[in-house]
Design a protein around this motif. Sequence first.
Motif, PDB file in Angstrom:
ATOM      1  N   LYS A  20       0.827  -1.224   0.000  1.00  0.00           N
ATOM      2  CA  LYS A  20       0.000   0.000   0.000  1.00  0.00           C
ATOM      3  C   LYS A  20       0.847   1.254   0.000  1.00  0.00           C
ATOM      4  O   LYS A  20       0.418   2.297  -0.496  1.00  0.00           O
ATOM      5  CB  LYS A  20      -0.908   0.012   1.241  1.00  0.00           C
ATOM      6  CG  LYS A  20      -2.117  -0.883   1.132  1.00  0.00           C
ATOM      7  CD  LYS A  20      -2.980  -0.809   2.397  1.00  0.00           C
ATOM      8  CE  LYS A  20      -4.019  -1.910   2.400  1.00  0.00           C
ATOM      9  NZ  LYS A  20      -4.250  -2.492   3.726  1.00  0.00           N
ATOM     10  N   SER A  73      -2.490  -1.204 -11.736  1.00  0.00           N
ATOM     11  CA  SER A  73      -2.622  -1.013 -10.293  1.00  0.00           C
ATOM     12  C   SER A  73      -1.965  -2.144  -9.514  1.00  0.00           C
ATOM     13  O   SER A  73      -2.596  -3.161  -9.212  1.00  0.00           O
ATOM     14  CB  SER A  73      -4.092  -0.906  -9.886  1.00  0.00           C
ATOM     15  OG  SER A  73      -4.180  -0.799  -8.468  1.00  0.00           O
ATOM     16  N   GLU A  75      -1.227  -2.308  -6.426  1.00  0.00           N
ATOM     17  CA  GLU A  75      -1.876  -2.539  -5.130  1.00  0.00           C
ATOM     18  C   GLU A  75      -3.122  -3.422  -5.289  1.00  0.00           C
ATOM     19  O   GLU A  75      -3.338  -4.356  -4.527  1.00  0.00           O
ATOM     20  CB  GLU A  75      -2.249  -1.218  -4.464  1.00  0.00           C
ATOM     21  CG  GLU A  75      -2.748  -1.405  -3.042  1.00  0.00           C
ATOM     22  CD  GLU A  75      -3.150  -0.104  -2.360  1.00  0.00           C
ATOM     23  OE1 GLU A  75      -3.990  -0.175  -1.444  1.00  0.00           O
ATOM     24  OE2 GLU A  75      -2.648   0.965  -2.735  1.00  0.00           O
ATOM     25  N   ALA A  76      -3.933  -3.121  -6.310  1.00  0.00           N
ATOM     26  CA  ALA A  76      -5.134  -3.933  -6.555  1.00  0.00           C
ATOM     27  C   ALA A  76      -4.748  -5.362  -6.944  1.00  0.00           C
ATOM     28  O   ALA A  76      -5.370  -6.328  -6.494  1.00  0.00           O
ATOM     29  CB  ALA A  76      -5.986  -3.293  -7.647  1.00  0.00           C
ATOM     30  N   ALA A  77      -3.703  -5.500  -7.771  1.00  0.00           N
ATOM     31  CA  ALA A  77      -3.258  -6.838  -8.197  1.00  0.00           C
ATOM     32  C   ALA A  77      -2.791  -7.646  -6.992  1.00  0.00           C
ATOM     33  O   ALA A  77      -3.082  -8.839  -6.883  1.00  0.00           O
ATOM     34  CB  ALA A  77      -2.130  -6.706  -9.222  1.00  0.00           C
ATOM     35  N   ALA A  79      -3.809  -7.222  -3.879  1.00  0.00           N
ATOM     36  CA  ALA A  79      -4.991  -7.507  -3.045  1.00  0.00           C
ATOM     37  C   ALA A  79      -5.749  -8.729  -3.570  1.00  0.00           C
ATOM     38  O   ALA A  79      -6.174  -9.602  -2.790  1.00  0.00           O
ATOM     39  CB  ALA A  79      -5.903  -6.284  -2.988  1.00  0.00           C
ATOM     40  N   ILE A  80      -5.896  -8.822  -4.899  1.00  0.00           N
ATOM     41  CA  ILE A  80      -6.576  -9.974  -5.504  1.00  0.00           C
ATOM     42  C   ILE A  80      -5.780 -11.251  -5.227  1.00  0.00           C
ATOM     43  O   ILE A  80      -6.323 -12.271  -4.799  1.00  0.00           O
ATOM     44  CB  ILE A  80      -6.741  -9.767  -7.030  1.00  0.00           C
ATOM     45  CG1 ILE A  80      -7.742  -8.636  -7.296  1.00  0.00           C
ATOM     46  CG2 ILE A  80      -7.188 -11.058  -7.713  1.00  0.00           C
ATOM     47  CD1 ILE A  80      -7.716  -8.123  -8.729  1.00  0.00           C
TER      48      ILE A  80
END
Length: 193
Positions: A20, A73, A75-77, A79-80
């Motif tokens: 993050k 992204s 961060e999104a990758a 998180a998934i």
Amino acid sequence: MSSVIDQIDRAIAMTADIVKGITDDLLAAPTPCPGWDVRTELNHLVGGMRIFAAELTGTDPGAAHEDDWLGSSPEAAFAIAADLDRAAWHRPGVLETPVRLGFGAVPGPMAALIHLTEVLVHGVDLAIVTGQEHLVDGQACEQLLAIMRGMDFDAFRRPGMFGPEAPAPVGAPAHRRLLAFLGRDLQPVAHQH
């Protein structure tokens, strides 16, 4: 000593906090992995998590390890990947099944330890390079180092895995002693602290 699944959960949580804090301007910074910048190391980690989760659940990861998993992204990758990875390790009987890795099938507990090492160590690498060492879970690093010192680790000291143990400064925190044990040379990134 907490179970290896609990330790994986902790490592994922620690690394998620570190990810993050990785701003776009840090993605090109060099890491302790020779030839890898932050984006390359983070992509390797996300790809590894996705492939491990797919292997554990008998699904297709959808891409090869060094393909681009991060897209626009990171961060999104991450998180998934973290959600899929955590769910896969919490399946009943997960440690009772051998896991196919790049170098062959390994028993579930050893696969879990290898995966814990990947998530924790790459997380620590990224924390050091991006000025976020305060987010490192020192207790988790101390536990993993104790496990490694208690096993025959030399089998993992080979090209593409880990180098010979490097000296750690006296009084170094657990995460730096862990990286030194794994052969990481922290000198090149010292100027960024």
